[in-house]
Design a protein around this motif. Sequence first.
Motif, PDB file in Angstrom:
ATOM      1  N   CYS A 274      13.777  63.953  38.728  1.00  0.00           N
ATOM      2  CA  CYS A 274      13.724  64.922  37.632  1.00  0.00           C
ATOM      3  C   CYS A 274      12.690  64.513  36.593  1.00  0.00           C
ATOM      4  CB  CYS A 274      15.099  65.061  36.989  1.00  0.00           C
ATOM      5  SG  CYS A 274      15.629  63.582  36.098  1.00  0.00           S
ATOM      6  N   ASN A 275      12.555  65.318  35.542  1.00  0.00           N
ATOM      7  CA  ASN A 275      11.548  65.074  34.514  1.00  0.00           C
ATOM      8  C   ASN A 275      11.989  64.093  33.430  1.00  0.00           C
ATOM      9  OD1 ASN A 275       9.575  66.721  35.642  1.00  0.00           O
ATOM     10  ND2 ASN A 275      10.436  68.575  34.683  1.00  0.00           N
ATOM     11  N   PHE A 276      13.223  63.609  33.519  1.00  0.00           N
ATOM     12  CA  PHE A 276      13.676  62.623  32.530  1.00  0.00           C
ATOM     13  C   PHE A 276      13.035  61.269  32.842  1.00  0.00           C
ATOM     14  CE2 PHE A 276      16.426  59.181  31.176  1.00  0.00           C
ATOM     15  CZ  PHE A 276      16.682  59.510  29.849  1.00  0.00           C
TER      16      PHE A 276
ATOM     17  N   CYS B 149      10.346  63.588  28.184  1.00  0.00           N
ATOM     18  CA  CYS B 149      10.190  64.559  29.275  1.00  0.00           C
ATOM     19  C   CYS B 149       8.846  64.341  29.964  1.00  0.00           C
ATOM     20  CB  CYS B 149      10.277  65.984  28.723  1.00  0.00           C
ATOM     21  SG  CYS B 149       9.879  67.264  29.947  1.00  0.00           S
ATOM     22  N   TRP B 150       8.867  64.201  31.268  1.00  0.00           N
ATOM     23  CA  TRP B 150       7.622  63.965  32.020  1.00  0.00           C
ATOM     24  C   TRP B 150       6.688  65.176  31.946  1.00  0.00           C
ATOM     25  CZ3 TRP B 150       4.808  60.318  34.225  1.00  0.00           C
ATOM     26  CH2 TRP B 150       3.841  60.682  35.165  1.00  0.00           C
ATOM     27  N   GLU B 151       7.252  66.373  31.859  1.00  0.00           N
ATOM     28  CA  GLU B 151       6.436  67.578  31.917  1.00  0.00           C
ATOM     29  C   GLU B 151       5.615  67.777  30.650  1.00  0.00           C
ATOM     30  OE1 GLU B 151       4.887  70.548  34.138  1.00  0.00           O
ATOM     31  OE2 GLU B 151       6.421  69.125  34.787  1.00  0.00           O
TER      32      GLU B 151
ATOM     33  N   ILE C  12      13.072  62.944  24.332  1.00  0.00           N
ATOM     34  CA  ILE C  12      14.282  63.691  24.714  1.00  0.00           C
ATOM     35  C   ILE C  12      15.078  64.104  23.483  1.00  0.00           C
ATOM     36  CG2 ILE C  12      16.519  63.479  25.885  1.00  0.00           C
ATOM     37  CD1 ILE C  12      14.168  63.901  27.764  1.00  0.00           C
TER      38      ILE C  12
ATOM     39  N   HIS D 191      13.657  67.295  22.397  1.00  0.00           N
ATOM     40  CA  HIS D 191      13.462  68.266  23.472  1.00  0.00           C
ATOM     41  C   HIS D 191      14.655  69.231  23.487  1.00  0.00           C
ATOM     42  CE1 HIS D 191      12.588  69.773  27.550  1.00  0.00           C
ATOM     43  NE2 HIS D 191      11.356  69.329  27.327  1.00  0.00           N
TER      44      HIS D 191
ATOM     45  N   CYS E  55      10.414  72.946  27.630  1.00  0.00           N
ATOM     46  CA  CYS E  55       9.059  72.390  27.426  1.00  0.00           C
ATOM     47  C   CYS E  55       8.186  73.375  26.657  1.00  0.00           C
ATOM     48  CB  CYS E  55       8.420  72.058  28.765  1.00  0.00           C
ATOM     49  SG  CYS E  55       9.316  70.790  29.701  1.00  0.00           S
TER      50      CYS E  55
END
Length: 347
Positions: A150-152, A163-165, A170, A173, A177
Amino acid sequence: MQISLGNTDLKCPGYKCDVCVDDVTILALVPSWYNKFLAQKIDKALDTSPKLRWCPSTKCGRVLKVAVFGAMANIRSSPMPVACECGEVWCFQCGRQAHWPASCSADEKFHEVTKRFLGELELNEDELITSVMVRNCPHCHYPIEKHLGCNFMYCIMCQTSFCWECLMPISKHKDGCQGHEQSKEVELELASSSANRFAKYFSVYCDSKKARSSLALSHQIQRLRTVENSIACYKSICSSHGYSDDVMENVLQSGCSEILRSAAEFTYYAHLTLEGAAKMAIVSKSTCRSLKPDMERLQFIMEKVEELTKCGITQLLHQKCLSKLAAFLNCGKNCVFTIGRVLASRH
Protein backbone atom coordinates in the motif's frame (compact mmCIF):
# COMPACT_ATOMS: atom_id res chain seq x y z
CA MET A 1 73.77 -35.06 -32.98
CA GLN A 2 74.83 -32.06 -30.85
CA ILE A 3 73.26 -29.63 -33.35
CA SER A 4 69.99 -31.59 -33.36
CA LEU A 5 69.96 -31.32 -29.54
CA GLY A 6 70.35 -27.54 -29.76
CA ASN A 7 73.93 -27.38 -28.51
CA THR A 8 75.83 -24.40 -29.94
CA ASP A 9 79.07 -24.91 -28.00
CA LEU A 10 80.56 -27.79 -30.01
CA LYS A 11 83.87 -29.30 -28.85
CA CYS A 12 86.29 -31.58 -30.66
CA PRO A 13 85.30 -35.23 -29.92
CA GLY A 14 88.95 -36.20 -29.47
CA TYR A 15 90.04 -37.67 -26.13
CA LYS A 16 90.67 -34.90 -23.56
CA CYS A 17 90.38 -32.24 -26.30
CA ASP A 18 88.29 -29.16 -25.48
CA VAL A 19 88.98 -27.17 -28.63
CA CYS A 20 85.81 -25.53 -30.00
CA VAL A 21 84.81 -26.54 -33.50
CA ASP A 22 84.86 -23.43 -35.71
CA ASP A 23 82.10 -22.46 -38.13
CA VAL A 24 84.16 -23.28 -41.23
CA THR A 25 84.69 -26.88 -40.06
CA ILE A 26 80.97 -27.28 -39.29
CA LEU A 27 80.05 -25.88 -42.72
CA ALA A 28 82.50 -28.32 -44.37
CA LEU A 29 81.34 -31.39 -42.41
CA VAL A 30 77.57 -30.86 -42.23
CA PRO A 31 76.59 -28.12 -44.73
CA SER A 32 72.89 -29.05 -44.58
CA TRP A 33 72.86 -28.44 -40.80
CA TYR A 34 74.84 -25.22 -40.85
CA ASN A 35 71.87 -22.81 -41.17
CA LYS A 36 70.11 -24.52 -38.26
CA PHE A 37 73.29 -24.33 -36.19
CA LEU A 38 73.75 -20.64 -37.01
CA ALA A 39 70.11 -19.83 -36.13
CA GLN A 40 70.48 -21.64 -32.78
CA LYS A 41 73.70 -19.77 -32.10
CA ILE A 42 72.01 -16.41 -32.75
CA ASP A 43 69.01 -17.32 -30.57
CA LYS A 44 71.28 -18.36 -27.70
CA ALA A 45 73.28 -15.14 -27.97
CA LEU A 46 70.06 -13.11 -27.82
CA ASP A 47 68.64 -15.13 -24.92
CA THR A 48 71.77 -14.65 -22.82
CA SER A 49 72.29 -10.98 -23.65
CA PRO A 50 70.74 -8.43 -21.25
CA LYS A 51 70.59 -5.82 -24.03
CA LEU A 52 69.31 -7.70 -27.10
CA ARG A 53 65.76 -8.87 -27.95
CA TRP A 54 63.81 -10.01 -30.98
CA CYS A 55 60.90 -7.71 -31.82
CA PRO A 56 57.78 -9.71 -30.78
CA SER A 57 55.88 -8.70 -33.92
CA THR A 58 55.54 -11.72 -36.23
CA LYS A 59 55.84 -9.42 -39.25
CA CYS A 60 59.08 -7.75 -38.15
CA GLY A 61 62.12 -9.95 -37.50
CA ARG A 62 64.34 -7.13 -36.22
CA VAL A 63 66.68 -7.41 -33.25
CA LEU A 64 66.71 -4.43 -30.89
CA LYS A 65 69.63 -3.38 -28.72
CA VAL A 66 68.77 -1.22 -25.71
CA ALA A 67 71.34 0.47 -23.47
CA VAL A 68 70.30 2.32 -20.31
CA PHE A 69 72.21 3.96 -17.52
CA GLY A 70 71.75 5.05 -13.92
CA ALA A 71 68.82 3.74 -11.89
CA MET A 72 67.46 1.65 -14.80
CA ALA A 73 70.81 0.07 -15.72
CA ASN A 74 69.51 -3.40 -14.85
CA ILE A 75 67.10 -3.66 -17.75
CA ARG A 76 66.30 -7.30 -16.97
CA SER A 77 64.33 -6.22 -13.91
CA SER A 78 62.77 -3.05 -15.34
CA PRO A 79 59.53 -3.01 -17.39
CA MET A 80 61.14 -0.73 -19.97
CA PRO A 81 58.97 0.22 -22.99
CA VAL A 82 60.80 0.14 -26.33
CA ALA A 83 59.62 1.15 -29.80
CA CYS A 84 60.64 -0.77 -32.91
CA GLU A 85 60.84 0.74 -36.40
CA CYS A 86 57.91 -1.48 -37.39
CA GLY A 87 55.70 0.57 -35.03
CA GLU A 88 55.37 -2.05 -32.28
CA VAL A 89 55.79 -0.73 -28.71
CA TRP A 90 56.53 -3.46 -26.20
CA CYS A 91 58.08 -4.28 -22.83
CA PHE A 92 61.76 -5.16 -23.13
CA GLN A 93 61.56 -7.51 -20.16
CA CYS A 94 58.51 -9.70 -20.89
CA GLY A 95 57.88 -9.04 -24.60
CA ARG A 96 54.20 -8.11 -24.09
CA GLN A 97 52.69 -4.74 -25.02
CA ALA A 98 54.29 -1.82 -23.13
CA HIS A 99 52.92 -1.48 -19.61
CA TRP A 100 55.38 0.81 -17.79
CA PRO A 101 55.27 1.85 -14.96
CA ALA A 102 53.36 -1.33 -13.99
CA SER A 103 55.59 -4.33 -13.33
CA CYS A 104 55.40 -7.39 -15.59
CA SER A 105 53.77 -9.46 -12.82
CA ALA A 106 51.21 -6.69 -12.19
CA ASP A 107 50.43 -6.51 -15.92
CA GLU A 108 49.83 -10.26 -16.00
CA LYS A 109 47.63 -10.09 -12.91
CA PHE A 110 45.73 -7.12 -14.40
CA HIS A 111 44.72 -9.20 -17.42
CA GLU A 112 43.57 -12.03 -15.13
CA VAL A 113 41.49 -9.64 -12.98
CA THR A 114 40.04 -7.92 -16.06
CA LYS A 115 39.04 -11.23 -17.62
CA ARG A 116 37.33 -12.30 -14.37
CA PHE A 117 35.44 -9.03 -13.82
CA LEU A 118 34.29 -8.70 -17.41
CA GLY A 119 33.26 -12.35 -17.42
CA GLU A 120 31.13 -11.83 -14.30
CA LEU A 121 29.51 -8.74 -15.78
CA GLU A 122 28.72 -10.61 -19.00
CA LEU A 123 27.19 -13.56 -17.12
CA ASN A 124 25.05 -11.33 -14.89
CA GLU A 125 24.20 -8.68 -17.49
CA ASP A 126 20.47 -9.47 -17.50
CA GLU A 127 20.25 -9.56 -13.69
CA LEU A 128 22.56 -6.62 -12.97
CA ILE A 129 20.73 -3.70 -11.29
CA THR A 130 22.46 -0.42 -12.04
CA SER A 131 19.75 2.02 -10.88
CA VAL A 132 16.58 2.25 -8.77
CA MET A 133 13.50 4.49 -8.74
CA VAL A 134 13.17 6.40 -5.45
CA ARG A 135 11.23 9.18 -3.74
CA ASN A 136 12.59 11.31 -0.90
CA CYS A 137 11.15 11.33 2.61
CA PRO A 138 9.23 14.66 3.00
CA HIS A 139 10.91 15.26 6.38
CA CYS A 140 14.60 14.20 6.12
CA HIS A 141 14.80 13.67 2.33
CA TYR A 142 16.28 10.19 2.70
CA PRO A 143 15.80 8.29 -0.60
CA ILE A 144 13.31 5.41 -0.34
CA GLU A 145 12.49 2.65 -2.81
CA LYS A 146 9.04 0.99 -2.76
CA HIS A 147 8.28 -2.64 -3.63
CA LEU A 148 4.55 -3.41 -3.93
CA GLY A 149 2.20 -2.97 -0.98
CA CYS A 150 0.00 0.00 0.00
CA ASN A 151 0.93 3.69 -0.07
CA PHE A 152 1.62 3.91 3.67
CA MET A 153 5.39 4.48 4.09
CA TYR A 154 7.58 4.67 7.18
CA CYS A 155 11.02 6.33 7.03
CA ILE A 156 13.63 4.36 8.99
CA MET A 157 15.84 7.45 9.32
CA CYS A 158 13.48 9.97 10.93
CA GLN A 159 10.48 7.71 11.79
CA THR A 160 8.09 9.83 9.69
CA SER A 161 4.94 8.18 8.32
CA PHE A 162 3.78 9.51 4.96
CA CYS A 163 1.82 8.71 1.83
CA TRP A 164 3.92 7.30 -1.01
CA GLU A 165 1.62 8.76 -3.66
CA CYS A 166 1.68 12.45 -2.62
CA LEU A 167 4.45 12.42 0.10
CA MET A 168 2.04 14.08 2.57
CA PRO A 169 2.63 13.14 6.26
CA ILE A 170 -0.06 10.69 7.38
CA SER A 171 -1.07 13.07 10.23
CA LYS A 172 -2.09 15.66 7.62
CA HIS A 173 -3.43 13.21 5.04
CA LYS A 174 -7.21 13.77 5.53
CA ASP A 175 -9.23 13.78 2.33
CA GLY A 176 -7.10 11.72 -0.03
CA CYS A 177 -4.08 12.67 -2.12
CA GLN A 178 -3.87 16.27 -3.29
CA GLY A 179 -1.22 15.48 -5.92
CA HIS A 180 1.10 12.87 -7.37
CA GLU A 181 4.87 12.82 -6.96
CA GLN A 182 7.14 11.33 -9.62
CA SER A 183 9.88 8.88 -8.70
CA LYS A 184 13.41 9.72 -9.81
CA GLU A 185 16.11 7.36 -11.03
CA VAL A 186 19.26 7.02 -8.93
CA GLU A 187 22.38 5.31 -10.28
CA LEU A 188 23.82 2.69 -7.95
CA GLU A 189 27.49 2.37 -7.16
CA LEU A 190 29.00 -1.06 -7.75
CA ALA A 191 28.47 -3.42 -4.88
CA SER A 192 32.04 -3.90 -3.61
CA SER A 193 34.96 -1.53 -3.20
CA SER A 194 37.15 -3.79 -5.36
CA ALA A 195 34.56 -3.73 -8.16
CA ASN A 196 34.21 0.03 -7.77
CA ARG A 197 37.98 0.46 -7.94
CA PHE A 198 38.13 -1.81 -10.98
CA ALA A 199 35.45 0.18 -12.83
CA LYS A 200 37.10 3.53 -12.08
CA TYR A 201 40.65 2.61 -13.04
CA PHE A 202 39.66 0.36 -15.92
CA SER A 203 38.02 3.46 -17.42
CA VAL A 204 41.31 5.36 -16.96
CA TYR A 205 43.17 2.45 -18.60
CA CYS A 206 40.84 2.36 -21.63
CA ASP A 207 40.83 6.16 -22.08
CA SER A 208 44.64 6.34 -21.88
CA LYS A 209 45.14 3.41 -24.25
CA LYS A 210 42.83 5.07 -26.77
CA ALA A 211 44.44 8.51 -26.29
CA ARG A 212 47.95 7.26 -27.14
CA SER A 213 46.88 5.55 -30.35
CA SER A 214 48.29 6.86 -33.60
CA LEU A 215 44.83 8.00 -34.69
CA ALA A 216 44.31 10.08 -31.52
CA LEU A 217 47.76 11.68 -31.77
CA SER A 218 47.62 12.29 -35.53
CA HIS A 219 46.30 15.86 -35.14
CA GLN A 220 49.21 16.92 -32.95
CA ILE A 221 51.77 15.16 -35.12
CA GLN A 222 50.33 16.59 -38.36
CA ARG A 223 50.37 20.15 -37.02
CA LEU A 224 53.91 19.68 -35.73
CA ARG A 225 55.06 18.53 -39.18
CA THR A 226 53.31 21.51 -40.78
CA VAL A 227 55.12 23.94 -38.46
CA GLU A 228 58.50 22.24 -38.99
CA ASN A 229 58.06 22.19 -42.78
CA SER A 230 57.06 25.87 -42.73
CA ILE A 231 60.16 26.74 -40.69
CA ALA A 232 62.41 24.77 -43.06
CA CYS A 233 60.92 26.53 -46.12
CA TYR A 234 61.19 29.94 -44.44
CA LYS A 235 64.84 29.40 -43.55
CA SER A 236 65.58 28.32 -47.13
CA ILE A 237 63.88 31.44 -48.56
CA CYS A 238 65.65 33.70 -46.06
CA SER A 239 69.07 32.33 -46.94
CA SER A 240 68.56 32.62 -50.70
CA HIS A 241 66.40 35.75 -51.05
CA GLY A 242 66.79 37.66 -47.78
CA TYR A 243 63.02 37.47 -47.16
CA SER A 244 61.68 38.21 -43.66
CA ASP A 245 58.26 37.62 -42.07
CA ASP A 246 57.21 38.80 -38.60
CA VAL A 247 55.00 35.78 -37.84
CA MET A 248 57.67 33.27 -38.86
CA GLU A 249 60.32 35.17 -36.92
CA ASN A 250 58.04 34.98 -33.90
CA VAL A 251 57.69 31.21 -34.43
CA LEU A 252 61.47 30.83 -34.54
CA GLN A 253 62.20 33.02 -31.52
CA SER A 254 59.45 31.56 -29.33
CA GLY A 255 60.63 27.97 -29.76
CA CYS A 256 57.08 27.01 -30.74
CA SER A 257 58.06 23.91 -32.74
CA GLU A 258 60.26 22.56 -29.91
CA ILE A 259 57.43 23.00 -27.40
CA LEU A 260 54.90 21.35 -29.74
CA ARG A 261 57.28 18.41 -30.28
CA SER A 262 57.78 18.10 -26.54
CA ALA A 263 53.97 18.21 -26.06
CA ALA A 264 53.42 15.42 -28.62
CA GLU A 265 56.05 13.21 -26.99
CA PHE A 266 54.75 13.99 -23.49
CA THR A 267 51.15 13.20 -24.49
CA TYR A 268 52.20 9.71 -25.55
CA TYR A 269 54.29 8.71 -22.54
CA ALA A 270 51.97 10.46 -20.04
CA HIS A 271 49.04 8.34 -21.27
CA LEU A 272 51.32 5.28 -21.19
CA THR A 273 52.10 6.15 -17.55
CA LEU A 274 48.40 6.54 -16.68
CA GLU A 275 47.65 3.26 -18.42
CA GLY A 276 50.31 1.37 -16.45
CA ALA A 277 49.45 3.11 -13.17
CA ALA A 278 45.78 2.20 -13.65
CA LYS A 279 46.78 -1.46 -13.98
CA MET A 280 48.71 -1.26 -10.70
CA ALA A 281 45.80 0.51 -8.97
CA ILE A 282 43.42 -2.26 -10.06
CA VAL A 283 45.56 -5.13 -8.78
CA SER A 284 46.70 -3.48 -5.52
CA LYS A 285 44.51 -1.53 -3.09
CA SER A 286 47.50 -0.05 -1.20
CA THR A 287 49.13 1.05 -4.45
CA CYS A 288 45.81 2.59 -5.49
CA ARG A 289 45.79 4.80 -2.39
CA SER A 290 49.38 5.97 -2.90
CA LEU A 291 48.94 6.63 -6.63
CA LYS A 292 45.55 8.33 -6.58
CA PRO A 293 46.72 11.98 -5.97
CA ASP A 294 49.47 11.82 -8.60
CA MET A 295 47.21 10.13 -11.16
CA GLU A 296 44.51 12.77 -10.66
CA ARG A 297 47.14 15.52 -10.95
CA LEU A 298 48.52 14.00 -14.17
CA GLN A 299 45.00 13.67 -15.62
CA PHE A 300 44.37 17.36 -14.89
CA ILE A 301 47.67 18.33 -16.53
CA MET A 302 46.85 16.21 -19.59
CA GLU A 303 43.50 17.97 -19.98
CA LYS A 304 45.23 21.39 -19.91
CA VAL A 305 47.97 20.30 -22.32
CA GLU A 306 45.41 18.96 -24.79
CA GLU A 307 43.36 22.17 -24.53
CA LEU A 308 46.41 24.33 -25.27
CA THR A 309 47.70 22.16 -28.12
CA LYS A 310 44.32 22.47 -29.85
CA CYS A 311 44.73 26.28 -30.03
CA GLY A 312 45.58 27.84 -33.36
CA ILE A 313 49.22 28.76 -34.06
CA THR A 314 48.46 32.49 -33.88
CA GLN A 315 46.82 32.10 -30.47
CA LEU A 316 49.57 29.77 -29.31
CA LEU A 317 52.24 32.31 -30.26
CA HIS A 318 51.07 34.59 -27.48
CA GLN A 319 53.76 34.30 -24.87
CA LYS A 320 51.30 33.44 -22.11
CA CYS A 321 49.94 30.42 -24.00
CA LEU A 322 53.38 29.03 -24.78
CA SER A 323 54.69 29.66 -21.29
CA LYS A 324 51.59 28.00 -19.82
CA LEU A 325 52.08 24.97 -22.08
CA ALA A 326 55.77 24.75 -21.17
CA ALA A 327 54.93 25.01 -17.46
CA PHE A 328 52.29 22.26 -17.68
CA LEU A 329 54.74 20.03 -19.57
CA ASN A 330 57.36 20.54 -16.87
CA CYS A 331 54.86 19.74 -14.09
CA GLY A 332 53.61 16.74 -16.03
CA LYS A 333 57.10 15.28 -16.46
CA ASN A 334 57.73 15.65 -12.72
CA CYS A 335 54.43 13.88 -12.07
CA VAL A 336 55.38 11.01 -14.40
CA PHE A 337 58.74 10.60 -12.65
CA THR A 338 56.99 10.63 -9.24
CA ILE A 339 54.61 7.84 -10.30
CA GLY A 340 57.56 5.90 -11.70
CA ARG A 341 59.51 6.23 -8.45
CA VAL A 342 56.51 5.21 -6.32
CA LEU A 343 55.98 2.05 -8.36
CA ALA A 344 59.69 1.25 -8.67
CA SER A 345 59.90 1.16 -4.86
CA ARG A 346 57.12 -1.47 -4.82
CA HIS A 347 58.49 -3.84 -7.49
